[in-house]
Scaffold this motif. Structure first.
Motif, PDB file in Angstrom:
ATOM      1  N   LEU A 138      -2.858   0.381  -3.639  1.00 40.37           N
ATOM      2  CA  LEU A 138      -2.298  -1.108  -3.589  1.00 40.37           C
ATOM      3  C   LEU A 138      -2.093  -1.556  -4.933  1.00 40.37           C
ATOM      4  O   LEU A 138      -2.409  -1.812  -5.880  1.00 40.37           O
ATOM      5  N   ALA A 153      -6.706   0.645  -1.569  1.00 45.88           N
ATOM      6  CA  ALA A 153      -6.559   0.159  -0.117  1.00 45.88           C
ATOM      7  C   ALA A 153      -6.866   1.397   0.809  1.00 45.88           C
ATOM      8  O   ALA A 153      -5.979   2.230   1.047  1.00 45.88           O
ATOM      9  N   VAL A 203       0.864  -1.350   0.076  1.00 42.20           N
ATOM     10  CA  VAL A 203       0.074   0.043  -0.140  1.00 42.20           C
ATOM     11  C   VAL A 203       0.918   1.175  -0.071  1.00 42.20           C
ATOM     12  O   VAL A 203       1.794   1.412   0.794  1.00 42.20           O
TER      13      VAL A 203
END
Length: 105
Positions: free
Chosen positions: A93, A88, A53
């Motif tokens: 992500l 995310a 992330v």
């Protein structure tokens, strides 16, 4: 980000289409080093091995690339299936599609 462990790099990378595109290669190399090597959690979401992330700004800061170079490099890598990009939380992500292959014997 852990500074322990290692990442295998196969010599066939020399023949990879993005090898001579320096920003794309720098970003790909960086992703190989920073993705999770085991499952992790981010804001209650499981982040799989081979994923991280992050954000354009964070990747730019970590690699020395500009945000524009990061956006272009991510687009290049996504267009040829090296990575997939999702959401995310408030982050992005980024998943290396063949991460397990890169780690194989």
């Amino acid at each position: 980000m852990s500074a322990e462990g290692y990442v295998k790099v196969h010599r066939s990378l020399l023949e990879w289409g993005w090898y001579t595109d320096i920003p794309t290669r720098v970003l790909f190399d960086h992703l190989l080093l920073v993705v999770n090597w085991k499952p992790g959690m981010f804001l209650g979401q499981t982040i799989a091995p081979g994923s991280v992330v992050t954000s354009h700004g964070k990747l730019a800061q970590e690699t020395g690339l500009t945000e524009k170079q990061v956006r272009r490099a991510l687009g290049n890598l996504e267009s040829t299936g090296e990575i997939s990009i999702g959401r995310a939380g408030r982050g992005q992500l980024v998943s290396l599609e063949n991460w397990a292959k890169y780690q194989g014997d």
